[in-house]
Scaffold this active site. Structure first.
Site: not given
Ligand code: 4NP
Length: 154
Positions: A14-16, A124
């Site tokens: 998502c974010r990175s 997040d």
């Molecule tokens: P990200 O978001 O850290 O911005 O890529 C997430 C993607 C997946 C999960 C948590 C945050 N997960 O728990 O699977």
């Protein structure tokens, strides 16, 4: 000399990947070389493309990220990258805990690169909606603008 930046969040879906895409776009018309990548502290999504909502947010802003694949941050990253930039403070703590003694990478928090936002987390968006992904895009783009001018200055 090449400079290198690695963005790190939890899942790398998502974010990175959005931060990676935003900095790549800001640096696209620059005459300096910069290596840009992203990774996650967790391994749940390794090998997967970015979340469809992240892909859609990037598309709304004219950037395609569907070719990216998630990977987990490694000890070698602390030698291979000049800068490792965490999307939130938990990611930063996790990176500090795994940093090898001789790692060269400078660690920072992404919103430390945005005036008035130092110390804050990029929330997040995983359990949110499109508007949350748009906010993520706005935040990573603001940071990418500052970072590209700092990289340009050497
Ligand atoms: P990200 O978001 O850290 O911005 O890529 C997430 C993607 C997946 C999960 C948590 C945050 N997960 O728990 O699977």
């Amino acid at each position: 000399m090449n400079q290198s930046v690695l963005f790190v969040c939890l899942g790398n879906i998502c974010r990175s990947p959005l931060a990676e895409a935003a900095l790549r776009r800001e640096c696209a018309h620059s005459d300096f070389n910069v290596v840009i990548d992203s990774a996650g502290t967790g391994d749940w999504h390794v090998g997967q493309p970015p979340d469809e909502r992240a892909q859609a947010a990037a598309s709304r802003n004219g950037v395609e990220i569907g070719h990216l694949r998630a990977r987990q941050v490694t000890g070698a990253d602390f030698h291979d990258f000049d800068h490792i930039i965490a999307l939130d403070s938990q990611n930063l703590r996790d990176l500090e805990a795994m940093r090898p003694a001789k790692g060269v990478a400078q660690l920072s928090l992404l919103l430390d690169h945005v005036e008035g936002r130092a110390g804050q987390d990029v929330a997040d968006p995983y359990y949110g909606g499109d508007e949350d992904f748009d906010q993520t895009w706005a935040e990573v783009t603001a940071a990418a603008k500052t970072l590209s001018s700092r990289l340009a200055a050497g």
